[in-house]
Design an enzyme around this catalytic site. Structure first.
Site, mmCIF file in Angstrom:
data_model
loop_
_atom_site.group_PDB
_atom_site.id
_atom_site.type_symbol
_atom_site.label_atom_id
_atom_site.label_comp_id
_atom_site.label_asym_id
_atom_site.label_seq_id
_atom_site.Cartn_x
_atom_site.Cartn_y
_atom_site.Cartn_z
ATOM 1 N N PRO A 9 9.244 0.132 -4.810
ATOM 2 C CA PRO A 9 9.758 0.781 -6.051
ATOM 3 C C PRO A 9 9.543 1.882 -6.270
ATOM 4 O O PRO A 9 8.333 2.406 -6.157
ATOM 5 C CB PRO A 9 9.427 -0.260 -7.165
ATOM 6 C CG PRO A 9 8.444 -0.958 -6.658
ATOM 7 C CD PRO A 9 8.394 -1.089 -4.999
ATOM 8 N N ASN A 10 10.425 2.723 -6.852
ATOM 9 C CA ASN A 10 10.388 4.211 -7.256
ATOM 10 C C ASN A 10 10.115 5.179 -6.127
ATOM 11 O O ASN A 10 10.206 6.477 -6.514
ATOM 12 C CB ASN A 10 9.265 4.338 -8.120
ATOM 13 C CG ASN A 10 9.698 3.506 -9.398
ATOM 14 O OD1 ASN A 10 10.720 3.490 -9.926
ATOM 15 N ND2 ASN A 10 8.516 2.442 -9.597
ATOM 16 N N ARG A 17 9.548 12.231 -8.775
ATOM 17 C CA ARG A 17 8.270 11.604 -9.746
ATOM 18 C C ARG A 17 6.806 12.101 -9.537
ATOM 19 O O ARG A 17 6.505 12.327 -8.090
ATOM 20 C CB ARG A 17 8.351 10.118 -9.186
ATOM 21 C CG ARG A 17 7.993 9.675 -7.929
ATOM 22 C CD ARG A 17 7.881 7.990 -7.482
ATOM 23 N NE ARG A 17 6.854 7.499 -8.151
ATOM 24 C CZ ARG A 17 6.159 6.412 -7.687
ATOM 25 N NH1 ARG A 17 6.599 6.247 -6.441
ATOM 26 N NH2 ARG A 17 5.336 5.674 -8.456
ATOM 27 N N TYR A 22 2.763 12.825 -5.552
ATOM 28 C CA TYR A 22 3.602 12.520 -4.240
ATOM 29 C C TYR A 22 4.277 13.626 -3.508
ATOM 30 O O TYR A 22 5.063 13.337 -2.636
ATOM 31 C CB TYR A 22 4.566 11.341 -4.714
ATOM 32 C CG TYR A 22 3.885 10.088 -5.531
ATOM 33 C CD1 TYR A 22 3.197 9.272 -4.652
ATOM 34 C CD2 TYR A 22 4.288 9.907 -6.869
ATOM 35 C CE1 TYR A 22 2.575 8.210 -5.306
ATOM 36 C CE2 TYR A 22 3.427 8.846 -7.124
ATOM 37 C CZ TYR A 22 2.881 7.978 -6.695
ATOM 38 O OH TYR A 22 2.173 6.954 -7.032
ATOM 39 N N ASN A 73 4.953 0.727 2.508
ATOM 40 C CA ASN A 73 4.449 1.084 1.633
ATOM 41 C C ASN A 73 4.747 0.318 0.355
ATOM 42 O O ASN A 73 6.000 0.509 -0.062
ATOM 43 C CB ASN A 73 4.916 2.685 1.402
ATOM 44 C CG ASN A 73 4.007 3.250 -0.096
ATOM 45 O OD1 ASN A 73 3.713 2.529 -0.865
ATOM 46 N ND2 ASN A 73 4.383 4.480 -0.059
ATOM 47 N N ALA A 76 4.123 0.214 -6.455
ATOM 48 C CA ALA A 76 3.471 -0.655 -7.448
ATOM 49 C C ALA A 76 3.135 -2.165 -6.923
ATOM 50 O O ALA A 76 2.360 -2.783 -7.369
ATOM 51 C CB ALA A 76 4.181 -0.448 -8.592
ATOM 52 N N GLU A 97 -0.328 -0.872 6.424
ATOM 53 C CA GLU A 97 -0.084 -0.470 5.078
ATOM 54 C C GLU A 97 -0.416 1.044 5.000
ATOM 55 O O GLU A 97 -1.129 1.625 5.399
ATOM 56 C CB GLU A 97 -0.930 -1.064 4.116
ATOM 57 C CG GLU A 97 -1.066 -0.605 2.601
ATOM 58 C CD GLU A 97 -2.172 -1.290 2.057
ATOM 59 O OE1 GLU A 97 -3.192 -1.721 2.727
ATOM 60 O OE2 GLU A 97 -2.300 -1.184 0.546
ATOM 61 N N HIS A 99 0.028 4.348 2.093
ATOM 62 C CA HIS A 99 0.247 5.148 0.753
ATOM 63 C C HIS A 99 0.268 6.701 0.798
ATOM 64 O O HIS A 99 -0.765 7.257 1.521
ATOM 65 C CB HIS A 99 -0.824 4.524 -0.193
ATOM 66 C CG HIS A 99 -0.957 3.016 -0.554
ATOM 67 N ND1 HIS A 99 0.209 2.469 -1.187
ATOM 68 C CD2 HIS A 99 -1.371 2.089 -0.046
ATOM 69 C CE1 HIS A 99 -0.081 1.356 -1.082
ATOM 70 N NE2 HIS A 99 -1.152 1.079 -0.268
ATOM 71 N N ARG A 106 -7.557 6.588 -7.889
ATOM 72 C CA ARG A 106 -6.740 6.846 -9.132
ATOM 73 C C ARG A 106 -7.228 5.599 -10.225
ATOM 74 O O ARG A 106 -8.594 5.281 -10.239
ATOM 75 C CB ARG A 106 -5.332 6.601 -8.861
ATOM 76 C CG ARG A 106 -4.900 7.811 -7.825
ATOM 77 C CD ARG A 106 -3.513 7.543 -7.366
ATOM 78 N NE ARG A 106 -2.720 7.906 -8.579
ATOM 79 C CZ ARG A 106 -1.232 7.596 -8.395
ATOM 80 N NH1 ARG A 106 -0.785 7.210 -7.251
ATOM 81 N NH2 ARG A 106 -0.460 7.735 -9.416
#
Ligand code: DQA
Length: 145
Positions: A9-10, A17, A22, A73, A76, A97, A99, A106
């Site tokens: 998502p996103n 964003r 990012y 990825n 969330a 995986e 990111h 964070r």
């Protein structure tokens, strides 16, 4: 060899964003980067993005027999989704995986990754180029099978 690159998502809003986390490149830029890298390595790649957990589960399930490995990825859903973990474990395909940011540096709630235990490696905090590193790790792992 055919790889599936899944984004959660996103990530369709890359470029818009939170550019401080990012960057300014878009999702289309990301796909072009991955496709170019895979073409240079002589491997096929399919990139998919969804904002829906169930759709991501279905894409993972449908990877059986179609793809040799997955770069994911989960965005969330990394920090919430046992369903994605179970889907990855069920299909048993080699998975890396990735990111864009480093979630471990964070907020505390980003420190848990449910999918990590189903992945052979995690690449984080390396921007969009991290996907290329993830592809390389995956290709080496598949070649060694
Ligand atoms: C992300 C990190 C996640 O914590 C976040 O929810 C995302 C993107 C990354 O690529 O850095 O959506 O997976």
């Amino acid at each position: 060899m055919h790889l599936l690159v899944l984004n959660g998502p996103n990530l369709n809003l890359l470029g818009l964003r939170e550019p401080e986390h990012y960057g300014s490149r878009t999702y289309d830029d990301l796909v072009a980067l991955i496709e170019h890298h895979c073409a240079q390595k002589g491997i096929a790649v399919t990139c998919r993005q969804s904002n829906h957990e169930g759709v991501l589960v279905e894409l993972i399930q449908e990877a059986i027999g179609r793809y040799d490995g997955i770069v994911i990825n989960p965005a969330a859903y990394t920090h919430t989704s046992i369903a994605l973990l179970d889907a990855l474990k069920a299909v048993g395909l080699p998975t890396v995986e990735v990111h864009i940011s480093d979630p471990d540096t964070r907020e505390d709630f980003r420190r848990i990754s449910y999918v990590r235990s189903a992945c052979l490696a995690t690449v984080k905090g390396k921007g969009l180029e991290g996907y290329l590193e993830a592809v390389d790790i995956l290709v080496e792992a598949i070649a060694a099978l």
